[in-house]
Design a protein around this motif. Structure first.
Motif, PDB file in Angstrom:
ATOM      1  N   GLU A 158       0.831  -1.218   0.000  1.00  0.00           N
ATOM      2  CA  GLU A 158       0.000   0.000   0.000  1.00  0.00           C
ATOM      3  C   GLU A 158       0.861   1.262   0.000  1.00  0.00           C
ATOM      4  OE1 GLU A 158      -3.827  -1.918   2.404  1.00  0.00           O
ATOM      5  OE2 GLU A 158      -2.573  -0.386   3.371  1.00  0.00           O
ATOM      6  N   ALA A 159       1.915   1.224   0.790  1.00  0.00           N
ATOM      7  CA  ALA A 159       2.779   2.410   0.847  1.00  0.00           C
ATOM      8  C   ALA A 159       3.480   2.644  -0.488  1.00  0.00           C
ATOM      9  CB  ALA A 159       3.815   2.239   1.954  1.00  0.00           C
ATOM     10  N   LEU A 160       3.951   1.566  -1.103  1.00  0.00           N
ATOM     11  CA  LEU A 160       4.630   1.705  -2.397  1.00  0.00           C
ATOM     12  C   LEU A 160       3.655   2.218  -3.461  1.00  0.00           C
ATOM     13  CD1 LEU A 160       6.811  -1.552  -2.453  1.00  0.00           C
ATOM     14  CD2 LEU A 160       7.605   0.790  -2.137  1.00  0.00           C
ATOM     15  N   GLU A 161       2.450   1.688  -3.446  1.00  0.00           N
ATOM     16  CA  GLU A 161       1.458   2.143  -4.424  1.00  0.00           C
ATOM     17  C   GLU A 161       1.104   3.606  -4.206  1.00  0.00           C
ATOM     18  OE1 GLU A 161      -1.764   0.001  -5.654  1.00  0.00           O
ATOM     19  OE2 GLU A 161      -0.483  -1.610  -6.400  1.00  0.00           O
ATOM     20  N   ALA A 162       0.963   3.971  -2.941  1.00  0.00           N
ATOM     21  CA  ALA A 162       0.608   5.366  -2.652  1.00  0.00           C
ATOM     22  C   ALA A 162       1.723   6.315  -3.100  1.00  0.00           C
ATOM     23  CB  ALA A 162       0.345   5.524  -1.156  1.00  0.00           C
ATOM     24  N   ARG A 163       2.965   5.923  -2.832  1.00  0.00           N
ATOM     25  CA  ARG A 163       4.081   6.782  -3.237  1.00  0.00           C
ATOM     26  C   ARG A 163       4.184   6.855  -4.757  1.00  0.00           C
ATOM     27  NH1 ARG A 163       6.491  10.603  -4.184  1.00  0.00           N
ATOM     28  NH2 ARG A 163       8.721  10.976  -3.955  1.00  0.00           N
ATOM     29  N   ALA A 164       4.010   5.726  -5.413  1.00  0.00           N
ATOM     30  CA  ALA A 164       4.089   5.717  -6.876  1.00  0.00           C
ATOM     31  C   ALA A 164       2.955   6.544  -7.479  1.00  0.00           C
ATOM     32  CB  ALA A 164       4.037   4.281  -7.389  1.00  0.00           C
ATOM     33  N   ALA A 165       1.771   6.420  -6.878  1.00  0.00           N
ATOM     34  CA  ALA A 165       0.625   7.151  -7.420  1.00  0.00           C
ATOM     35  C   ALA A 165       0.743   8.647  -7.191  1.00  0.00           C
ATOM     36  CB  ALA A 165      -0.657   6.639  -6.770  1.00  0.00           C
ATOM     37  N   SER A 166       1.608   9.041  -6.277  1.00  0.00           N
ATOM     38  CA  SER A 166       1.772  10.475  -6.053  1.00  0.00           C
ATOM     39  C   SER A 166       2.533  11.138  -7.197  1.00  0.00           C
ATOM     40  CB  SER A 166       2.509  10.717  -4.733  1.00  0.00           C
ATOM     41  OG  SER A 166       3.855  10.305  -4.846  1.00  0.00           O
ATOM     42  N   VAL A 167       3.108  10.331  -8.060  1.00  0.00           N
ATOM     43  CA  VAL A 167       3.796  10.868  -9.241  1.00  0.00           C
ATOM     44  C   VAL A 167       2.874  10.674 -10.437  1.00  0.00           C
ATOM     45  CG1 VAL A 167       5.835  10.714 -10.697  1.00  0.00           C
ATOM     46  CG2 VAL A 167       6.010  10.204  -8.267  1.00  0.00           C
ATOM     47  N   THR A 168       2.484  11.757 -11.040  1.00  0.00           N
ATOM     48  CA  THR A 168       1.588  11.684 -12.203  1.00  0.00           C
ATOM     49  C   THR A 168       2.247  12.369 -13.396  1.00  0.00           C
ATOM     50  OG1 THR A 168       0.525  13.759 -11.656  1.00  0.00           O
ATOM     51  CG2 THR A 168      -0.438  11.779 -10.690  1.00  0.00           C
ATOM     52  N   TYR A 169       1.564  12.289 -14.529  1.00  0.00           N
ATOM     53  CA  TYR A 169       2.107  12.936 -15.733  1.00  0.00           C
ATOM     54  C   TYR A 169       2.320  14.433 -15.525  1.00  0.00           C
ATOM     55  CZ  TYR A 169       1.742   8.959 -18.868  1.00  0.00           C
ATOM     56  OH  TYR A 169       1.939   7.761 -19.475  1.00  0.00           O
ATOM     57  N   GLY A 170       1.440  15.018 -14.707  1.00  0.00           N
ATOM     58  CA  GLY A 170       1.563  16.447 -14.468  1.00  0.00           C
ATOM     59  C   GLY A 170       2.837  16.829 -13.734  1.00  0.00           C
ATOM     60  N   ASP A 171       3.441  15.863 -13.054  1.00  0.00           N
ATOM     61  CA  ASP A 171       4.672  16.147 -12.313  1.00  0.00           C
ATOM     62  C   ASP A 171       5.910  16.044 -13.190  1.00  0.00           C
ATOM     63  OD1 ASP A 171       3.218  16.360  -9.915  1.00  0.00           O
ATOM     64  OD2 ASP A 171       3.186  14.180  -9.742  1.00  0.00           O
ATOM     65  N   LEU A 172       5.733  15.418 -14.334  1.00  0.00           N
ATOM     66  CA  LEU A 172       6.910  15.151 -15.164  1.00  0.00           C
ATOM     67  C   LEU A 172       7.208  16.331 -16.080  1.00  0.00           C
ATOM     68  CD1 LEU A 172       6.277  11.448 -16.235  1.00  0.00           C
ATOM     69  CD2 LEU A 172       7.334  12.332 -14.158  1.00  0.00           C
ATOM     70  N   ARG A 173       8.425  16.354 -16.513  1.00  0.00           N
ATOM     71  CA  ARG A 173       8.813  17.356 -17.515  1.00  0.00           C
ATOM     72  C   ARG A 173       8.118  17.019 -18.837  1.00  0.00           C
ATOM     73  NH1 ARG A 173      14.719  15.493 -16.251  1.00  0.00           N
ATOM     74  NH2 ARG A 173      14.968  16.320 -14.169  1.00  0.00           N
ATOM     75  N   PRO A 174       8.078  17.960 -19.741  1.00  0.00           N
ATOM     76  CA  PRO A 174       7.501  17.639 -21.061  1.00  0.00           C
ATOM     77  C   PRO A 174       8.247  16.459 -21.682  1.00  0.00           C
ATOM     78  CG  PRO A 174       7.882  19.987 -20.862  1.00  0.00           C
ATOM     79  CD  PRO A 174       8.487  19.364 -19.646  1.00  0.00           C
ATOM     80  N   PRO A 175       7.500  15.569 -22.311  1.00  0.00           N
ATOM     81  CA  PRO A 175       8.165  14.378 -22.866  1.00  0.00           C
ATOM     82  C   PRO A 175       9.140  14.743 -23.971  1.00  0.00           C
ATOM     83  CG  PRO A 175       5.888  14.498 -23.596  1.00  0.00           C
ATOM     84  CD  PRO A 175       6.057  15.573 -22.583  1.00  0.00           C
ATOM     85  N   LEU A 176      10.262  14.074 -23.948  1.00  0.00           N
ATOM     86  CA  LEU A 176      11.282  14.296 -24.968  1.00  0.00           C
ATOM     87  C   LEU A 176      11.891  12.939 -25.323  1.00  0.00           C
ATOM     88  CD1 LEU A 176      12.858  16.454 -26.567  1.00  0.00           C
ATOM     89  CD2 LEU A 176      14.550  16.409 -24.746  1.00  0.00           C
TER      90      LEU A 176
END
Lengths: 115, 205
Positions: free
Chosen positions: A10-28
């Motif tokens: 659960e903790a790993l899933e929660a931490r992973a889910a806290s990173v979304t596409y909106g957090d990433l730099r523009p794709p390159l």
């Protein structure tokens, strides 16, 4: 599933889910990265090919223009024009000074004495 | 073997900015983990761009679980894709399992990052407690933070095995292949890591 394992998932899933596409730099994607470098590389390659083609063309041109001579052949006579024969001018030359010639008779008369 | 707490080089302003953006988007609550779309792996019909768009987020998440902060995780994943592109070209010629290759690259690069951090830590005064990323501090529940804190205190190898086993859901054979270990080593490492984790969770107040 035991307690720690469940908590861990659960903790790993929660931490992973806290990173979304909106957090990433523009794709390159790597295939699209470095367009300038790729353009430069293409330019260098094109310039190299052009240079090679130019060198080949120059060599071909030189070979086609070069006279075909073999050791047994006599060199062709030069085509440079020979000096033209002197033609007498219609007008007498005024600048030419008369030069004494041995055939010219001496004037008769007593020779001046030395004493 | 004792693991030292990890320093997380996340700029607080960046984390707060990200958090504000998420709150503005209404995503501050619990977010379900989206399952990445399945790829026809191994058929040779996908190119690196498709793979990049389908797998980037998942790999960044894996890297975040290994290196803690998003910017470093993104760098790690970008380097992995670049290495894949340089080695196999845009069509991934001659590569049977590009995802496995990428996962291996990410795990190895994450290990290098952790090793560099350990080297840096040996030259700076140690901190008593690990610093979690700001967004984690706000978004995650207390019990999850405790688990992640305990996870950071494991050895690098134990952490990798635990993450690949319990988040990536890889089998022991796949983990062994990814980490270049024997299956027995993976099994024992996972067992010891889980035991250490449970111990630390019990010790936690």
């Amino acid at each position: 599933m035991t307690g720690p394992e469940q908590r861990l998932r659960e903790a790993l899933e929660a931490r992973a889910a806290s990173v979304t596409y909106g957090d990433l730099r523009p794709p390159l994607p790597p295939s699209a990265s470095g367009p300038l470098i790729r353009m430069l590389r293409r330019g260098v390659k094109a310039a190299g090919l052009l240079g090679l083609a130019a060198a080949l063309a120059a060599v071909m041109l030189m070979l086609s223009d070069a006279p075909e001579h073999s050791p047994a052949q006599v060199p062709a006579p030069s085509r440079t024009p020979a000096p033209a024969p002197h033609r007498p001018s219609a007008t007498p030359a005024t600048s030419a000074a008369p030069t004494p010639s041995p055939d010219v008779p001496r004037p008769e008369g007593p020779e001046p004495s030395a004493g | 073997m004792s693991a030292t707490p990890l320093l997380v080089p996340v700029h607080p302003v960046q984390g707060i900015r990200r958090l504000l953006r998420r709150v503005a988007d209404g995503r501050a609550g619990a977010v379900p983990v989206p399952v990445p779309p399945a790829l026809d792996v191994g058929s040779g019909c996908e190119d690196i761009d498709t793979l990049y768009h389908h797998r980037r987020l998942e790999l960044v998440r894996l890297a975040v679980l290994l290196v803690d902060d998003v910017p470093t995780a993104e760098d790690v994943v970008q380097d992995a894709f670049t290495a894949l592109y340089r080695r196999h070209g845009p069509r991934l010629a001659g590569l049977d399992n590009p995802e496995g290759y990428l996962r291996r690259c990410v795990v190895n690069a994450a290990r290098s990052v952790l090793r560099r951090r350990r080297t840096v830590r040996s030259y700076v005064p140690p901190r008593t407690t690990p610093a979690p990323p700001p967004e984690e501090e706000v978004l995650l529940r207390e019990e999850h933070r405790e688990v992640l804190d305990a996870l950071r205190r494991l050895t690098h190898r134990q952490r990798q095995v635990i993450v690949l086993r319990y988040w990536s859901n890889l089998s022991e054979v796949e983990i062994a292949d990814t980490l270049g270990l024997s299956r027995g080593t993976v099994k024992s490492t996972a067992s010891r890591g889980l035991a250490a984790l449970a111990r630390r969770l019990e010790e936690a107040p």
